[in-house]
Structures are given as structure tokens and as C-alpha cells.
Motif scaffolding. Structure first.
Motif, PDB file in Angstrom:
ATOM      1  N   GLU A  38       0.783  -1.369  -0.111  1.00  0.00           N
ATOM      2  CA  GLU A  38       0.036   0.080  -0.139  1.00  0.00           C
ATOM      3  C   GLU A  38       0.856   1.312  -0.002  1.00  0.00           C
ATOM      4  O   GLU A  38       0.561   2.135  -0.717  1.00  0.00           O
ATOM      5  CB  GLU A  38      -0.901   0.003   1.205  1.00  0.00           C
ATOM      6  CG  GLU A  38      -1.745  -0.797   1.201  1.00  0.00           C
ATOM      7  CD  GLU A  38      -3.063  -1.021   2.397  1.00  0.00           C
ATOM      8  OE1 GLU A  38      -2.529  -0.427   3.406  1.00  0.00           O
ATOM      9  OE2 GLU A  38      -3.851  -1.725   2.446  1.00  0.00           O
ATOM     10  N   LYS A  39       1.788   1.233   0.788  1.00  0.00           N
ATOM     11  CA  LYS A  39       2.547   2.443   0.910  1.00  0.00           C
ATOM     12  C   LYS A  39       3.766   2.739  -0.270  1.00  0.00           C
ATOM     13  O   LYS A  39       4.739   3.388  -0.246  1.00  0.00           O
ATOM     14  CB  LYS A  39       3.485   2.428   2.267  1.00  0.00           C
ATOM     15  CG  LYS A  39       2.558   2.396   3.276  1.00  0.00           C
ATOM     16  CD  LYS A  39       1.771   3.571   3.458  1.00  0.00           C
ATOM     17  CE  LYS A  39       0.860   3.611   4.756  1.00  0.00           C
ATOM     18  NZ  LYS A  39       0.220   4.903   5.010  1.00  0.00           N
ATOM     19  N   ASP A  76       3.775   3.447  -3.219  1.00  0.00           N
ATOM     20  CA  ASP A  76       3.906   4.581  -3.980  1.00  0.00           C
ATOM     21  C   ASP A  76       4.297   5.731  -3.326  1.00  0.00           C
ATOM     22  O   ASP A  76       4.923   6.536  -3.735  1.00  0.00           O
ATOM     23  CB  ASP A  76       2.397   4.850  -4.828  1.00  0.00           C
ATOM     24  CG  ASP A  76       1.989   3.495  -5.784  1.00  0.00           C
ATOM     25  OD1 ASP A  76       2.814   3.163  -6.340  1.00  0.00           O
ATOM     26  OD2 ASP A  76       0.678   3.415  -5.695  1.00  0.00           O
ATOM     27  N   SER A  77       3.642   5.924  -2.192  1.00  0.00           N
ATOM     28  CA  SER A  77       3.850   7.060  -1.223  1.00  0.00           C
ATOM     29  C   SER A  77       5.533   7.108  -0.912  1.00  0.00           C
ATOM     30  O   SER A  77       6.177   8.082  -1.030  1.00  0.00           O
ATOM     31  CB  SER A  77       3.048   7.154   0.033  1.00  0.00           C
ATOM     32  OG  SER A  77       3.432   6.127   0.809  1.00  0.00           O
ATOM     33  N   ASP A 102       7.478   8.409  -3.874  1.00  0.00           N
ATOM     34  CA  ASP A 102       7.399   9.813  -4.000  1.00  0.00           C
ATOM     35  C   ASP A 102       8.165  10.386  -2.998  1.00  0.00           C
ATOM     36  O   ASP A 102       8.917  11.269  -3.416  1.00  0.00           O
ATOM     37  CB  ASP A 102       5.742  10.136  -3.815  1.00  0.00           C
ATOM     38  CG  ASP A 102       4.881   9.782  -4.837  1.00  0.00           C
ATOM     39  OD1 ASP A 102       5.365   9.379  -6.232  1.00  0.00           O
ATOM     40  OD2 ASP A 102       3.771   9.700  -4.754  1.00  0.00           O
ATOM     41  N   ILE A 103       8.403   9.870  -1.884  1.00  0.00           N
ATOM     42  CA  ILE A 103       9.302  10.557  -0.672  1.00  0.00           C
ATOM     43  C   ILE A 103      10.694  10.415  -1.339  1.00  0.00           C
ATOM     44  O   ILE A 103      11.259  11.498  -1.194  1.00  0.00           O
ATOM     45  CB  ILE A 103       9.045   9.653   0.515  1.00  0.00           C
ATOM     46  CG1 ILE A 103       7.402  10.263   0.968  1.00  0.00           C
ATOM     47  CG2 ILE A 103      10.086  10.236   1.482  1.00  0.00           C
ATOM     48  CD1 ILE A 103       6.795   9.433   2.271  1.00  0.00           C
ATOM     49  N   GLU A 161      11.202  12.849  -4.069  1.00  0.00           N
ATOM     50  CA  GLU A 161      11.406  14.347  -3.553  1.00  0.00           C
ATOM     51  C   GLU A 161      12.594  14.397  -2.649  1.00  0.00           C
ATOM     52  O   GLU A 161      13.358  15.539  -2.815  1.00  0.00           O
ATOM     53  CB  GLU A 161      10.182  14.489  -2.591  1.00  0.00           C
ATOM     54  CG  GLU A 161       8.799  14.647  -3.213  1.00  0.00           C
ATOM     55  CD  GLU A 161       7.924  14.740  -2.287  1.00  0.00           C
ATOM     56  OE1 GLU A 161       7.796  15.160  -1.005  1.00  0.00           O
ATOM     57  OE2 GLU A 161       6.467  14.703  -2.701  1.00  0.00           O
TER      58      GLU A 161
END
Length: 171
Positions: free
Chosen positions: A115-116, A118-119, A122-123, A126
């Protein structure tokens, strides 16, 4: 002692296997559910509960204890040698319970990671971009030249002794 340790480790793997198998399909539990309960009390088609999957601790303990009790009885008829002792029986049950909870932990953590993902991606992206910006700022920024204050040439003043002589305090 060695036999108990081997059985304990094997029962942990067996518990993980049972948990994984029931997470994939709970046909056996559904079969017994249909036998035991009336139509109105039977489990719903989308319910994933099994003998050990999504069960409470007490119910897992009962089902696993009953499974090994049946296994020991069958083993006694096949092999009439007194091989099963209480300590081996208990280590099988405890190992299987530990295996089910270990498999539950692994499945839950893998779901959370999926679930995490993708996030997390992104982190990380960044952070990499911020690092690149910081490095380019360091490369393009010229070091500040510290200006040392230039001292203006001092006008020659009279010494304290001469000034005191001018005022008449010294001879």
C-alpha cells in the motif's frame, strides 16, 4: 531434546503453511460451517474466516489442539510405539500457534508495504530532487569573500605625555 526442537521448528513452518493455505481458500471451514449451522446462521460468501485465519487466540488454540489430538490418535493406530509424549504434543501446538502469528505478521507487513510503495517512491524521489538542488546550490554559489576592514591610516596624535606637558601638569 533434539527431537523436540526439530518438531518445534517444523510445527512453526506447519503453522505458517496452514495460515497461508487458509488465507487463500477456506473451503474446509465453509464445509463444516454448512454442516453445523442453519442457512440463516451460515457465514456470508465474502467472509474469509477459517480455522486459524482471522480467528481469536482461544479458537486457534482449540482448533490446533484438536487437529494434533486427532493426528496423535491416528499415529497411535498406525505406529503402536509410544512415540508421542506430552512435551512433544505441547511443542507441536505452541510451535503451530507461533507459526500462525508469524505468518499473520508477514502477511500484514507485506500488505502495508504494498500500500505504501507509491508514497514511499514519491518520498524518495522528492528527497533525491532536494539533494540535487542542494548540490547545485553548493556548486554554483561562489564563496563569500569576507571583507577585512581596511584601517585608515592613523593621524599621528600627541602622546599622552606630551598632552599632559601642554596642559602644564608635567614638567
Amino acid at each position: 531434546m533434539t527431537l523436540e526442537l526439530i518438531i518445534f521448528i517444523a510445527s512453526i513452518l506447519f503453522g505458517a503453511f496452514i495460515y497461508w493455505r487458509e488465507s487463500q481458500s477456506n473451503h474446509l471451514y465453509r464445509f463444516f460451517n454448512k454442516l453445523m449451522y442453519s442457512k440463516s446462521l451460515q457465514m456470508k460468501p465474502n467472509d474469509k474466516m477459517g480455522f486459524v485465519y482471522k480467528q481469536t487466540f482461544i479458537m486457534r488454540l482449540v482448533f490446533i489442539g484438536f487437529l494434533f489430538l486427532i493426528g496423535v490418535i491416528v499415529l497411535r493406530f498406525i505406529i503402536p510405539i509410544d512415540l508421542t509424549t506430552i512435551s512433544i504434543f505441547v511443542s507441536m501446538i505452541v510451535g503451530t500457534l507461533i507459526g500462525t502469528y508469524l505468518a499473520n505478521f508477514i502477511f500484514k507487513s507485506s500488505e502495508i508495504i504494498e500500500e505504501k510503495t507509491d508514497s514511499l517512491e514519491d518520498i524518495v524521489n522528492e528527497t533525491i530532487e532536494k539533494g540535487k538542488d542542494f548540490i547545485t546550490d553548493l556548486k554554483t554559489e561562489e564563496p563569500e569573500q569576507v571583507e577585512t576592514p581596511t584601517e585608515s591610516p592613523k593621524v599621528e596624535e600627541k602622546s599622552v605625555r606630551d598632552r599632559l606637558k601642554d596642559k602644564g601638569y608635567l614638567k
